[in-house]
Scaffold this active site. Structure first.
Site, mmCIF file in Angstrom:
data_model
loop_
_atom_site.group_PDB
_atom_site.id
_atom_site.type_symbol
_atom_site.label_atom_id
_atom_site.label_comp_id
_atom_site.label_asym_id
_atom_site.label_seq_id
_atom_site.Cartn_x
_atom_site.Cartn_y
_atom_site.Cartn_z
ATOM 1 N N SER A 141 0.828 -1.190 0.000
ATOM 2 C CA SER A 141 0.000 0.000 0.000
ATOM 3 C C SER A 141 0.876 1.258 0.000
ATOM 4 O O SER A 141 1.744 1.370 -0.860
ATOM 5 C CB SER A 141 -0.914 -0.059 1.226
ATOM 6 O OG SER A 141 -2.006 0.802 1.069
ATOM 7 N N ASP A 183 -8.279 -7.307 -4.322
ATOM 8 C CA ASP A 183 -7.960 -5.949 -3.854
ATOM 9 C C ASP A 183 -8.581 -4.935 -4.823
ATOM 10 O O ASP A 183 -8.059 -4.700 -5.907
ATOM 11 C CB ASP A 183 -6.435 -5.789 -3.804
ATOM 12 C CG ASP A 183 -6.008 -4.439 -3.240
ATOM 13 O OD1 ASP A 183 -6.876 -3.551 -3.055
ATOM 14 O OD2 ASP A 183 -4.806 -4.266 -2.985
ATOM 15 N N HIS A 216 -7.717 -5.655 0.016
ATOM 16 C CA HIS A 216 -6.449 -4.943 0.176
ATOM 17 C C HIS A 216 -5.659 -5.444 1.383
ATOM 18 O O HIS A 216 -4.435 -5.418 1.391
ATOM 19 C CB HIS A 216 -6.731 -3.442 0.294
ATOM 20 C CG HIS A 216 -5.501 -2.597 0.322
ATOM 21 N ND1 HIS A 216 -4.525 -2.681 -0.652
ATOM 22 C CD2 HIS A 216 -5.071 -1.667 1.208
ATOM 23 C CE1 HIS A 216 -3.553 -1.819 -0.355
ATOM 24 N NE2 HIS A 216 -3.856 -1.206 0.762
#
Lengths: 204, 374
Positions: free
Chosen positions: B151, B315, B348
């Protein structure tokens, strides 16, 4: 070509030929590289800079886990990103007959690579011919073991077919190897070869 | 089976005289909090910088001596794990603008003796990485064996590879992007607006008073939804009711998912500063790896690091197409890049929770990179 014995590399005689062709310290791209065994061997034994393309996620994971740089994508569309002549060799082993657009793949291989090494099962082998002649059905042999509706092979080709495509594309065949089991065959390869390995480049 | 002794860890802090920021401002002095795991070898060639995501901190692995909690990537970092601390020296810092030991909007402004609050300069991913580089210099490490994170951590890894190409051997960006899409900016903006709409926010001047807990909690609730997937929420909560058999016909918690989000929201308030939320999300939104270059591919020309890029099938916050854009740019410059999309239902959050396959990939990639680099 002299008839003779071909050893195995990683359990495969076409790999032994490829291992022999590839010059040390070159850049190699293997299309449909599976779990990356050949690339790992070439990196360790020939010092090549090895890259691979493979669609199956599980195989890509195994290849990356053994330290080979593999990109997950489809061969039919996977080469477009590479710049021209980025590799010394682009290898396509036992996969040409599975691609949707073999001619485009071959062109792309010779755009991104100076030389292409193409290994494929020969559909002209006598056993295939006999199988079809006597059964009247899509041939099933040890080389082509699948039912027609399950086969990944969608473009069947013979030694002569490849030679003809190479001529049409104005390619220079630098080397050709014809294998039956662990023997190199020289006489009537279109009838006797189970697997053919071609080293080709564009005529300059 | 023998249980391994837990790795008890503590954060350290280093103070630097000043850092110049992309905005033109200077922060002086600046503190950076960090933790390390494993031993730096004599040649200093086994160092890996692990980079945290939006709400993470320097406590990436082991058990905190302060509160007994495991690190945010404890399943990936430690003896025999993906980042094997028997082999590698792993460093993790809290990012600039954070609220867990590194200088951020909640830190005291030396000019006024009060917290910076909104007088804190706007920071970028580039500024975060510049501060990390100062720490790596301080350690005397010339080249990092790898920079890795998921991320926002992945954005920092990419920034490292492009801005300090001679300082990194490899980069492992996971579940990340080279720039935020409109959708990603939109979710961040909802979070920021939730905080700023809370009257307790008081233009950022809530230190020593009631913080904007409701706004920050709502922001976190939205965040958590984006970190999960439809499948993982169905599996985890479904339509189950919380401690009751019938609807309450009111607006208290009925559903498990409401309870979970409220709990996560309220927990977050205890460990995170609302102003840091504003500053860090803004830094993510500003991030664009191709900034200052004609194309993304041109930016990649600057790096010769090896890349391992990983995305996750479920995700939808950082979808695989964003990782593939990165990989295509790397391939167009013939860079050494491996890429795979892992199958996972956890959205995610996969890079934090579904780590079995990720572990094999990272372990193999690092072992090979380390061997080549020697």
């Amino acid at each position: 070509m002299k008839a003779g014995f071909v050893g195995e590399l990683l359990g495969r005689s076409d790999y032994a030929i490829i291992g022999e062709i590839v010059e040390p310290n070159t850049k190699v791209l293997d299309l449909g590289c599976g779990e990356g065994e050949l690339l790992e061997w070439l990196a360790a034994n020939k010092g090549v800079e090895a890259r691979g393309v493979e669609l199956a996620g599980a195989k890509v994971r195994k290849a990356i886990g053994r330290g080979v740089s593999v990109y997950q994508c489809d061969i039919d569309e996977g080469l477009a990103d590479y710049p021209d002549q980025a590799f010394d060799y682009v290898i396509l082993s036992q996969t040409l007959q599975e691609t949707r657009h073999p001619r485009t793949v071959l062109r792309e291989m010779l755009r991104v690579g100076r030389r292409a090494i193409v290994a494929f099962p020969n559909f002209g082998h006598w056993r295939v011919r006999l199988s079809m002649l006597f059964s009247g059905r899509a041939p099933q042999t040890s080389l082509f073991p699948y039912e027609w509706y399950e086969s990944p092979n969608i473009h069947f080709l013979t030694v002569h077919d490849f030679e003809a495509l190479a001529a049409l594309e104005n390619l220079v065949v630098e080397r050709r190897y014809f294998l039956a089991g662990h023997r190199k065959v020289g006489v009537m390869p279109n009838l006797t070869a189970e697997v053919a390995v071609f080293l080709v480049r564009r005529a300059s | 089976m023998k249980t391994l002794p837990e790795m008890i860890v503590e954060a350290n802090t280093v103070r630097f005289d000043a850092i110049s920021l992309d905005s033109g401002a200077t922060l002086a002095p600046v503190d950076v909090a960090y933790e390390t795991y494993g031993e730096l070898n004599a040649a200093k060639t086994n160092a890996i910088l692990v980079l945290h995501a939006f709400s993470g901190d320097a406590h990436a692995a082991g058990i905190s001596a302060l509160d007994g909690k495991p690190g945010w990537w404890d399943n990936m970092i430690g003896p025999h794990k993906a980042f094997d601390t028997n082999k590698y020296f792993v460093i993790c810092t809290n990012v600039l603008g954070g609220c867990r030991g590194t200088t951020g909007p909640g830190s005291t402004n030396p000019a006024t003796g009060c917290p910076f609050a909104m007088s804190f300069p706007v920071i970028t991913i580039g500024d975060m990485v510049r501060l990390q580089r100062m720490l790596i210099d301080w350690f005397g490490i010339k080249r990092l064996l790898s920079v890795s994170g998921g991320s926002m951590g992945g954005m920092q890894a990419l920034e490292w590879a492009v801005c300090y190409p001679d300082r990194v051997v490899s980069a492992i960006p996971i579940a990340t992007t080279t720039r935020h899409s409109a959708q990603q900016i939109a979710f961040n903006e909802v979070g920021r607006q939730a905080i700023m709409a809370d009257l307790d926010w008081s233009d950022g001047n809530y230190y020593g008073k009631q913080p904007p807990a409701r706004g920050l909690a709502v922001a976190r609730m939205v965040g958590h939804i984006t970190y999960m997937s439809d499948d993982s929420m169905r599996e985890k909560f479904g339509r189950r009711l919380r401690g009751k058999e019938n609807f309450s016909f009111g607006f208290d918690v009925d559903f498990e998912v409401e309870s979970y989000l409220r709990y996560r929201g309220s927990q977050f308030v205890n460990r995170f500063d609302a102003n840091s939320y504003l500053y860090i999300t803004k830094a993510m939104d500003y991030f664009d790896l191709s900034n200052g270059h004609p194309t993304l591919a041109a930016a990649m020309e600057k790096t010769d690091a090896r890349f391992l890029v990983i995305s996750f099938s479920s995700d939808w916050l950082y979808p695989s197409y964003q990782s593939q854009e990165l990989v295509r740019a790397l391939r167009s410059r013939n860079r050494d890049v491996a890429y795979v999309e892992l199958q996972s239902n956890y959205g995610h959050d996969s890079f934090l929770v579904d780590v079995a396959e990720q572990t094999d990939l990272v372990r193999g990639f690092l072992a090979n990179t380390f061997e080549k680099a020697q």
